[in-house]
Design an enzyme around this catalytic site. Structure first.
Site, PDB file in Angstrom:
ATOM      1  CG  HIS A  82      -2.582  -1.040   0.681  1.00  0.00           C
ATOM      2  ND1 HIS A  82      -3.369  -0.713   1.833  1.00  0.00           N
ATOM      3  CD2 HIS A  82      -2.255  -2.046   0.037  1.00  0.00           C
ATOM      4  CE1 HIS A  82      -4.431  -1.991   1.164  1.00  0.00           C
ATOM      5  NE2 HIS A  82      -3.245  -2.524   0.600  1.00  0.00           N
ATOM      6  CE1 TYR A 212      -6.117   3.315  10.930  1.00  0.00           C
ATOM      7  CE2 TYR A 212      -4.901   4.158   8.659  1.00  0.00           C
ATOM      8  CZ  TYR A 212      -4.925   3.461   9.947  1.00  0.00           C
ATOM      9  OH  TYR A 212      -4.178   2.841   9.912  1.00  0.00           O
ATOM     10  N   PRO A 304      -4.518   0.169  18.895  1.00  0.00           N
ATOM     11  CG  PRO A 304      -5.879  -0.924  18.383  1.00  0.00           C
ATOM     12  CD  PRO A 304      -5.449  -0.231  18.823  1.00  0.00           C
ATOM     13  CE  LYS A 308       3.857   3.436  13.508  1.00  0.00           C
ATOM     14  NZ  LYS A 308       4.295   2.407  12.440  1.00  0.00           N
ATOM     15  CE1 TYR A 395      -1.722   4.078   9.701  1.00  0.00           C
ATOM     16  CE2 TYR A 395      -0.022   3.076   7.746  1.00  0.00           C
ATOM     17  CZ  TYR A 395      -1.190   2.698   8.460  1.00  0.00           C
ATOM     18  OH  TYR A 395      -2.137   1.950   8.725  1.00  0.00           O
TER      19      TYR A 395
HETATM   20  P1  RFL Z   1       1.275 -11.785  21.561  1.00  0.00           P
HETATM   21  O1  RFL Z   1       1.295 -11.901  20.373  1.00  0.00           O
HETATM   22  O2  RFL Z   1       0.455 -11.694  22.283  1.00  0.00           O
HETATM   23  O3  RFL Z   1       1.705 -13.272  22.149  1.00  0.00           O
HETATM   24  C1  RFL Z   1       1.998 -13.677  23.149  1.00  0.00           C
HETATM   25  C2  RFL Z   1       2.513 -15.087  23.131  1.00  0.00           C
HETATM   26  O4  RFL Z   1       2.377 -15.186  25.053  1.00  0.00           O
HETATM   27  C3  RFL Z   1       1.178 -16.718  25.427  1.00  0.00           C
HETATM   28  N1  RFL Z   1       1.868 -16.389  26.293  1.00  0.00           N
HETATM   29  C4  RFL Z   1       2.141 -17.374  27.537  1.00  0.00           C
HETATM   30  N2  RFL Z   1       3.242 -18.013  26.747  1.00  0.00           N
HETATM   31  C5  RFL Z   1       3.576 -19.289  28.216  1.00  0.00           C
HETATM   32  N3  RFL Z   1       3.704 -19.072  28.950  1.00  0.00           N
HETATM   33  C6  RFL Z   1       2.571 -17.832  29.444  1.00  0.00           C
HETATM   34  N4  RFL Z   1       2.679 -17.445  31.176  1.00  0.00           N
HETATM   35  C7  RFL Z   1       2.868 -16.738  28.977  1.00  0.00           C
HETATM   36  N5  RFL Z   1       1.647 -16.362  28.009  1.00  0.00           N
HETATM   37  C8  RFL Z   1       1.021 -15.699  27.010  1.00  0.00           C
HETATM   38  C9  RFL Z   1       0.530 -16.143  24.811  1.00  0.00           C
HETATM   39  O5  RFL Z   1      -0.573 -17.426  24.487  1.00  0.00           O
HETATM   40  C10 RFL Z   1       0.477 -15.362  23.479  1.00  0.00           C
HETATM   41  O6  RFL Z   1       0.623 -16.749  22.639  1.00  0.00           O
HETATM   42  O7  RFL Z   1       2.338 -10.950  22.189  1.00  0.00           O
HETATM   43  P2  RFL Z   1       3.746 -10.554  20.807  1.00  0.00           P
HETATM   44  O8  RFL Z   1       4.294 -11.896  20.415  1.00  0.00           O
HETATM   45  O9  RFL Z   1       4.459  -9.884  21.572  1.00  0.00           O
HETATM   46  O10 RFL Z   1       2.788  -9.901  19.908  1.00  0.00           O
HETATM   47  C11 RFL Z   1       2.214  -7.975  19.330  1.00  0.00           C
HETATM   48  C12 RFL Z   1       1.242  -8.594  18.787  1.00  0.00           C
HETATM   49  O11 RFL Z   1       0.291  -9.502  19.140  1.00  0.00           O
HETATM   50  C13 RFL Z   1       0.398  -6.625  18.680  1.00  0.00           C
HETATM   51  O12 RFL Z   1       1.418  -6.015  18.776  1.00  0.00           O
HETATM   52  C14 RFL Z   1      -0.107  -5.948  17.398  1.00  0.00           C
HETATM   53  O13 RFL Z   1      -1.181  -7.345  17.011  1.00  0.00           O
HETATM   54  C15 RFL Z   1      -1.033  -6.092  18.086  1.00  0.00           C
HETATM   55  N6  RFL Z   1      -2.373  -4.941  16.738  1.00  0.00           N
HETATM   56  C16 RFL Z   1      -1.119  -4.494  15.502  1.00  0.00           C
HETATM   57  N7  RFL Z   1      -0.067  -4.156  15.440  1.00  0.00           N
HETATM   58  C17 RFL Z   1       0.782  -3.819  14.386  1.00  0.00           C
HETATM   59  O14 RFL Z   1       1.666  -3.557  14.620  1.00  0.00           O
HETATM   60  N8  RFL Z   1      -0.661  -3.125  13.399  1.00  0.00           N
HETATM   61  C18 RFL Z   1      -1.822  -3.361  13.210  1.00  0.00           C
HETATM   62  O15 RFL Z   1      -2.361  -3.559  12.360  1.00  0.00           O
HETATM   63  C19 RFL Z   1      -2.371  -3.659  14.299  1.00  0.00           C
HETATM   64  N9  RFL Z   1      -3.783  -4.327  14.126  1.00  0.00           N
HETATM   65  C20 RFL Z   1      -3.621  -5.339  16.965  1.00  0.00           C
HETATM   66  C21 RFL Z   1      -4.552  -4.850  15.865  1.00  0.00           C
HETATM   67  C22 RFL Z   1      -4.133  -5.892  17.927  1.00  0.00           C
HETATM   68  C23 RFL Z   1      -5.152  -5.387  18.191  1.00  0.00           C
HETATM   69  N10 RFL Z   1      -5.821  -6.527  18.928  1.00  0.00           N
HETATM   70  C24 RFL Z   1      -6.283  -7.765  19.487  1.00  0.00           C
HETATM   71  C25 RFL Z   1      -5.054  -6.200  20.723  1.00  0.00           C
HETATM   72  C26 RFL Z   1      -5.785  -4.520  15.992  1.00  0.00           C
HETATM   73  C27 RFL Z   1      -6.279  -5.293  17.288  1.00  0.00           C
HETATM   74  C28 RFL Z   1      -7.672  -5.473  17.249  1.00  0.00           C
HETATM   75  C1  PHB Z   2      -6.476  -3.888  10.804  1.00  0.00           C
HETATM   76  O1  PHB Z   2      -6.045  -4.732   8.970  1.00  0.00           O
HETATM   77  O2  PHB Z   2      -6.265  -5.340  11.260  1.00  0.00           O
HETATM   78  C2  PHB Z   2      -5.676  -2.970  11.029  1.00  0.00           C
HETATM   79  C3  PHB Z   2      -5.373  -1.968  10.126  1.00  0.00           C
HETATM   80  C4  PHB Z   2      -4.921  -0.882  11.187  1.00  0.00           C
HETATM   81  C5  PHB Z   2      -4.468  -0.144  11.980  1.00  0.00           C
HETATM   82  C6  PHB Z   2      -5.023  -1.430  12.557  1.00  0.00           C
HETATM   83  C7  PHB Z   2      -5.769  -2.376  12.201  1.00  0.00           C
HETATM   84  O3  PHB Z   2      -4.499   0.922  12.396  1.00  0.00           O
END
Ligand code: RFL
Ligand code: PHB
Length: 400
Positions: A82, A212, A304, A308, A395
């Site tokens: 993108h 957005y 989110p 990041k 971004y």
């Molecule tokens: P995770 O993905 O939470 O993984 C951590 C893992 O540790 C396990 N765990 C344990 N294992 C052993 N012993 C324990 N005591 C444990 N406790 C926990 C868990 O089961 C899990 O598998 O952390 P990690 O690896 O640091 O990754 C971080 C990302 O997942 C997170 O920052 C992103 O998903 C955030 N996020 C976004 N980030 C972006 O860069 N771009 C995006 O577009 C974006 N969109 C989002 C998002 C997060 C969202 N939510 C649901 C919070 C959109 C949403 C809606």
């Molecule tokens: C997504 O596609 O899940 C998404 C994209 C942009 C954001 C957050 C989540 O800022």
């Protein structure tokens, strides 16, 4: 190879990684490629981890790290580059051209796909992954010889793995950050008074780039995973319940908040996933205590809005791999550089995500003055190339 204790679990390894999300898996893969062995402990099953719908937007630096880790093939084939995105307010919209302004683009590729690619690579590497572990305890990380104990699924016995280092990649609710001795970690936090209701649907995205939207009824975001998989979000109040949001109500609300031309073009369908996420900014520092290192959501959370979270997990892991590989290669100060290097980048992303969140969401106590300030902030972005460039640089990701 890891030393085994006859129980089916290794007795000793170089690095124990807690958490098999993107941070833990990527660290394992980078370490493997540097000849450093790691055992990974994950609380959930592999299917559960792969079923979580989360991030979708990758910075250009994230894509580079994933390629260097040897997991770029499917990303390059299926990821959607993108060059820009749209911002809308008061039924006006304008585009930020990332590529023209910052010389970089982002790539749309689901976190689920990255996780699947990394599990595939881990299987090939032959390094040990133990799923469904319970009661993980991190011990002696202030000494030269830390160890981790845990209970395998369904068994009463505990197992112990000795190691050189522990990498806490276990997300915001994990055990690693909580294992820092009292008073040795400082926490900074803002909880936002709203959440995001997200829907995944097997429909073509409403627009070829993300939208957005700032709207008086609340923020909305149109995103995607692929040409027949859309991801949409709307801001909802704290305490909203999923059962109060049948699909029809979600689509009606989304249509109201996005520009009319997009609302008219929107193709709706049944949701295949629906969830509510709270919004929070959180940083814990330092990200290291002795031989225990934190990476990803274990150390910080961003709302989110700036896309990041996953990208920061990847940059932390890049720095942590550098530190560990430097240490094993004989660089005695490599480990000391990890926390300050990672935190510099973390705070930049915290600032950007906070700014995006403040600019685009409706606060419960928002006054007409606050609303005008938001609209003027967006109007200024619209007319100022310098402001647009700043947004494009942040971004698409600040350089490592
Ligand atoms: P995770 O993905 O939470 O993984 C951590 C893992 O540790 C396990 N765990 C344990 N294992 C052993 N012993 C324990 N005591 C444990 N406790 C926990 C868990 O089961 C899990 O598998 O952390 P990690 O690896 O640091 O990754 C971080 C990302 O997942 C997170 O920052 C992103 O998903 C955030 N996020 C976004 N980030 C972006 O860069 N771009 C995006 O577009 C974006 N969109 C989002 C998002 C997060 C969202 N939510 C649901 C919070 C959109 C949403 C809606
Ligand atoms: C997504 O596609 O899940 C998404 C994209 C942009 C954001 C957050 C989540 O800022």
């Amino acid at each position: 190879m890891a030393a085994w204790n006859g129980t089916g679990f290794p007795k000793r390894t170089q690095v124990v990684i807690i958490g098999g999300g993107p941070a833990g898996l990527l660290l394992g893969q980078l370490l493997h490629r540097s000849g450093i062995e790691a055992v990974l402990l994950e609380r959930r099953s592999r299917d559960y981890v792969l079923g979580r719908i989360r991030a979708g937007v990758l910075e250009s630096g994230t894509v580079d790290v994933l390629r260097r880790a040897g997991v770029g093939t499917r990303l390059d084939a299926e990821g959607i580059p993108h060059d820009g995105c749209y911002l809308s307010f008061a039924n006006r919209g304008f585009r930020i051209d990332f590529f023209a302004l910052a010389g970089r683009r982002v790539t749309v590729y689901g976190q689920t796909e990255i996780t699947a690619d990394l599990y595939g690579a881990r299987e090939l590497s032959g390094d040990t992954t133990i799923h469904n572990v319970e009661n993980v305890v991190l011990e002696d990380f202030d000494s030269e010889s830390p160890h981790v104990t845990f209970a395998p699924d369904g068994s009463g016995t505990r197992h112990r793995i000795d190691c050189d280092f522990i990498a806490g990649c276990d997300g915001f609710h994990g055990v690693s950050r909580k294992s820092f001795p009292r008073g040795t970690i400082r926490e900074f936090e803002r909880v936002y008074p709203f959440g995001w209701l997200g829907v995944l649907s097997e429909t073509p995205p409403v627009n070829e780039e993300l939208i957005y939207a700032n709207h008086e009824r609340g923020f909305a975001l149109c995103s995607m995973r692929n040409p027949n998989l859309s991801r949409y979000y709307i801001q909802v109040g704290q305490g909203e319940r999923l059962e109060d949001w049948p699909d029809t109500r979600f689509w009606d609300e989304l249509r109201r908040r996005i520009p009319v031309s997009a609302a008219e073009a929107l193709i709706t369908g049944p949701s295949i996933e629906k969830s509510i996420a709270p919004l929070r900014s959180f940083v814990a520092e330092p990200m290291r205590r002795g031989r225990l290192f934190l990476a990803g959501d274990a150390a910080h959370i961003v709302p989110p809005t700036g896309a990041k979270g996953l990208n920061l997990a990847v940059s932390d892991v890049h720095y942590l791999h550098d530190a560990l590989a430097g240490h094993y290669g004989g660089d005695s100060s490599a480990l000391d550089r990890y926390s300050p290097r990672a935190l510099d980048r973390v705070w930049m992303a915290v600032r950007f995500s906070w700014w995006m969140t403040n600019t685009l969401h409706r606060y419960p106590d928002q006054t007409v003055f606050d609303q005008r300030m938001q609209e003027t902030e967006l109007a200024h972005l619209d007319i100022s190339e310098a402001a647009k460039r700043s947004m494009a640089e942040n971004y698409t990701g600040l350089p490592y």
